[in-house]
Design a protein around this motif. Structure first.
Motif, PDB file in Angstrom:
ATOM      1  N   SER A  31       0.876  -1.174   0.000  1.00 25.12           N
ATOM      2  CA  SER A  31       0.000   0.000   0.000  1.00 25.12           C
ATOM      3  C   SER A  31       0.910   1.220   0.000  1.00 25.12           C
ATOM      4  O   SER A  31       1.524   1.543   1.028  1.00 25.12           O
ATOM      5  CB  SER A  31      -0.896  -0.011   1.244  1.00 25.12           C
ATOM      6  N   ILE A  36       2.205  -4.410   3.743  1.00 22.19           N
ATOM      7  CA  ILE A  36       1.247  -4.717   4.818  1.00 22.19           C
ATOM      8  C   ILE A  36       1.571  -6.130   5.307  1.00 22.19           C
ATOM      9  O   ILE A  36       1.205  -7.124   4.668  1.00 22.19           O
ATOM     10  CB  ILE A  36      -0.218  -4.626   4.331  1.00 22.19           C
ATOM     11  N   PHE A 210       2.193  -1.785   8.832  1.00 26.37           N
ATOM     12  CA  PHE A 210       2.596  -1.003   7.649  1.00 26.37           C
ATOM     13  C   PHE A 210       4.086  -0.712   7.762  1.00 26.37           C
ATOM     14  O   PHE A 210       4.493   0.289   8.342  1.00 26.37           O
ATOM     15  CB  PHE A 210       1.774   0.281   7.566  1.00 26.37           C
ATOM     16  N   ARG A 227       1.860   2.513  13.214  1.00 27.22           N
ATOM     17  CA  ARG A 227       1.327   2.216  11.885  1.00 27.22           C
ATOM     18  C   ARG A 227       0.842   0.765  11.802  1.00 27.22           C
ATOM     19  O   ARG A 227       1.430  -0.070  11.108  1.00 27.22           O
ATOM     20  CB  ARG A 227       2.397   2.460  10.824  1.00 27.22           C
ATOM     21  N   THR A 228      -0.208   0.467  12.543  1.00 28.09           N
ATOM     22  CA  THR A 228      -0.759  -0.892  12.527  1.00 28.09           C
ATOM     23  C   THR A 228      -2.284  -0.843  12.548  1.00 28.09           C
ATOM     24  O   THR A 228      -2.875   0.164  12.944  1.00 28.09           O
ATOM     25  CB  THR A 228      -0.303  -1.697  13.767  1.00 28.09           C
ATOM     26  N   ASP A 242      -7.600   5.946   8.170  1.00 26.20           N
ATOM     27  CA  ASP A 242      -6.881   5.907   6.894  1.00 26.20           C
ATOM     28  C   ASP A 242      -6.239   4.526   6.679  1.00 26.20           C
ATOM     29  O   ASP A 242      -6.341   3.944   5.592  1.00 26.20           O
ATOM     30  CB  ASP A 242      -5.813   7.013   6.886  1.00 26.20           C
ATOM     31  N   LEU A 243      -5.607   4.000   7.727  1.00 24.55           N
ATOM     32  CA  LEU A 243      -4.939   2.689   7.607  1.00 24.55           C
ATOM     33  C   LEU A 243      -5.975   1.572   7.469  1.00 24.55           C
ATOM     34  O   LEU A 243      -5.759   0.609   6.729  1.00 24.55           O
ATOM     35  CB  LEU A 243      -4.039   2.441   8.825  1.00 24.55           C
ATOM     36  N   ARG A 246      -6.992   1.445   3.978  1.00 25.66           N
ATOM     37  CA  ARG A 246      -5.936   0.832   3.148  1.00 25.66           C
ATOM     38  C   ARG A 246      -5.960  -0.696   3.274  1.00 25.66           C
ATOM     39  O   ARG A 246      -5.733  -1.399   2.293  1.00 25.66           O
ATOM     40  CB  ARG A 246      -4.567   1.348   3.596  1.00 25.66           C
TER      41      ARG A 246
END
Lengths: 286, 195
Positions: A31, A36, A210, A227-228, A242-243, A246
């Motif tokens: 992504s 990921i 991520f 970022r998970t 947002d994540l 994705r």
């Protein structure tokens, strides 16, 4: 005659089970600039408090569609270190050494650890000791019954298990703990883990990481940055909107079980054969 | 129709008497058959519980690791056998007859993959609770074994059975406590489950 038949049934069952064994080769989804990586950061292994060896767990990680697992035995770091050495420099899922620091007041997952962290200290001190080793600290199944999880500890922890096998009541408490941690520290990573000892299935709850690179350092950096995305047994995703979007777009593949009927047939045949061998014994009564 | 092991499990004293009267020599390959079957059962049951699948590779790997438990039981049994000067047979034959009483533990192991499918009770709790049945059942078999095969008095049999039972419980509990993070961690876990 019956004894031989039972033994044959057992062996045929094992053969069917071996034939049904699939090892999908799945490349992690991408992504933008991130991989990921599908991860389970709370896995127990043998020797220790798990029933399976690191070798078997790594094979299972492939079937479960996981790219990363962390071996985190209770107050033991050696098994995780062994796992990390096994996986180093070879293809397949990344295995990271860790520990579940187990204190009556809190359980704390340390991922990327090289030395044992003493469990006989407050959560804040244990988290500092984890950070001193450049590892990450994750609150393990945090519920209000663990009194060690005070604001000071939640403010410096890197992640919190928001998805962990549980009933609805406990699941709510994990979410409340995660929200509390997020209020104190906006970078806290949502984590989903199976906490497999004997059961449940590995990756039943999992974390989508991520990561900029497919390495231990890349995974740890992503957790530190929050970022998970965590997913629980019901498929509910937890994390930054947002994540989460994705993850939905990339739809990373989960457990592969295309030969389910054959797998179940193998298990049933082996079990029945073994029961027969057991009841009929190794030899007839003279 | 009934195997020796099933007869030992259902009527231990009578069966051991008959076995002593009928059988004589026990070569090493015959003696190792029963412990080997236990190892095979553990090798198959463990991946069944954890992964809901069995393959030759998983079974072999699991059996290799868990054979430690059978080796420990062999050592314990040898100590009990060697402690009885009144025993009626040689050490190898006595060991063979000792392992004829493995059926309760074998059945317990086989029920675990089914029992742990339930998500209502945590697997480790269920395994521990269910272990009470083979422990008690095996204690009756061991007492009969001591009286007949080892030729001990009733008191001697009770002492040896009690020691064996205590050794199994202590070794298993110690390993469990160490691997679960120490005594305090286990105590706090138990208290949390109770409340």
């Amino acid at each position: 005659m019956l004894r031989a038949l039972a033994a044959v049934l057992c062996v045929v069952g094992l053969a069917v089970g071996s034939l049904s064994d699939e090892r999908p080769t799945q490349t992690p989804a991408r992504s933008g600039e991130f991989w990921i990586l599908r991860s389970d950061f709370h896995v127990h292994a043998f020797p220790g408090d798990g029933s399976q060896t690191p070798w078997a767990l790594r094979e299972e990680a492939v079937r479960a569609g996981l790219d990363v697992i962390a071996i985190t035995n209770h107050n033991i770091v050696a098994t995780g270190q062994l796992a990390q050495r096994i996986a180093a420099g070879s293809d397949g899922p990344i295995m990271i050494g860790g520990e579940e620091i187990t204190n009556p007041q809190y359980h704390l997952i340390a991922v990327g650890l090289s030395h044992l962290v003493d469990a006989n200290q407050p959560a804040v001190a244990a988290i500092a000791a984890i950070h001193a080793q450049n590892a990450v600290a994750i609150a393990a199944h945090p519920t209000p019954s663990f009194k060690g999880w005070d604001d000071a500890a939640f403010a410096i922890v890197d992640g919190s298990e928001v998805a962990h096998p549980a009933d609805d009541g406990e699941r709510r408490k994990f979410v409340e703990s995660f929200e509390r941690a997020r209020r104190l520290n906006s970078h806290v990573a949502p984590i989903g883990s199976s906490d497999i000892h004997v059961t449940p299935e590995m990756g039943s709850c999992r974390t989508f990481v991520f990561a900029r690179e497919r390495s231990i350092a890349g995974v740890l950096d992503a957790i530190r940055a929050g970022r998970t995305v965590a997913v629980d047994e019901n498929g509910t995703l937890h994390g930054d909107p947002d994540l989460v979007t994705r993850v939905r777009e990339a739809a990373p593949p989960g457990r592969s079980d295309q030969r389910r009927t054959l797998r179940r047939l193998g298990v049933t045949m082996t079990w029945l054969g073994l029961l027969g061998v057991l009841l009929l014994g190794t030899r007839r009564f003279p | 129709m009934f195997s020796t092991e099933l007869r030992v499990a259902l009527s231990p004293e009578r069966t051991y008497r008959k076995l002593l009267a009928q059988e004589g020599h026990a070569p090493w390959w015959k003696v190792s058959a029963r412990p080997a079957l236990l190892v095979v059962i553990m090798g198959i049951v463990m991946p069944m519980m954890a992964f809901h699948r069995v393959t030759f590779g998983l079974a072999i790997l699991s059996a290799a690791w868990w054979s430690v438990a059978v080796v420990m039981e062999c050592i314990g049994a040898t100590c009990i056998i060697a402690s009885a000067g009144t025993r009626q047979v040689g050490i190898m034959r006595a060991l063979d007859l000792w392992f004829a009483g493995y059926l309760p533990f074998g059945l317990w192991l086989l029920t675990l993959p089914i029992a742990t499918m339930s998500s209502l009770i945590p697997a480790l709790d269920l395994i521990s609770i269910m272990a009470v049945v083979p422990l008690i059942w095996t204690a009756f078999i061991a007492a009969a074994y001591c009286r007949t095969v080892l030729g001990t008095s009733r008191t001697g049999a009770l002492c040896r059975t009690g020691l064996h039972l205590a050794a199994v419980v202590i070794v298993a509990s110690t390993l469990f406590v160490i691997s679960a993070g120490g005594g305090i961690a286990v105590w706090s876990y138990v208290m949390r489950r109770l409340t």
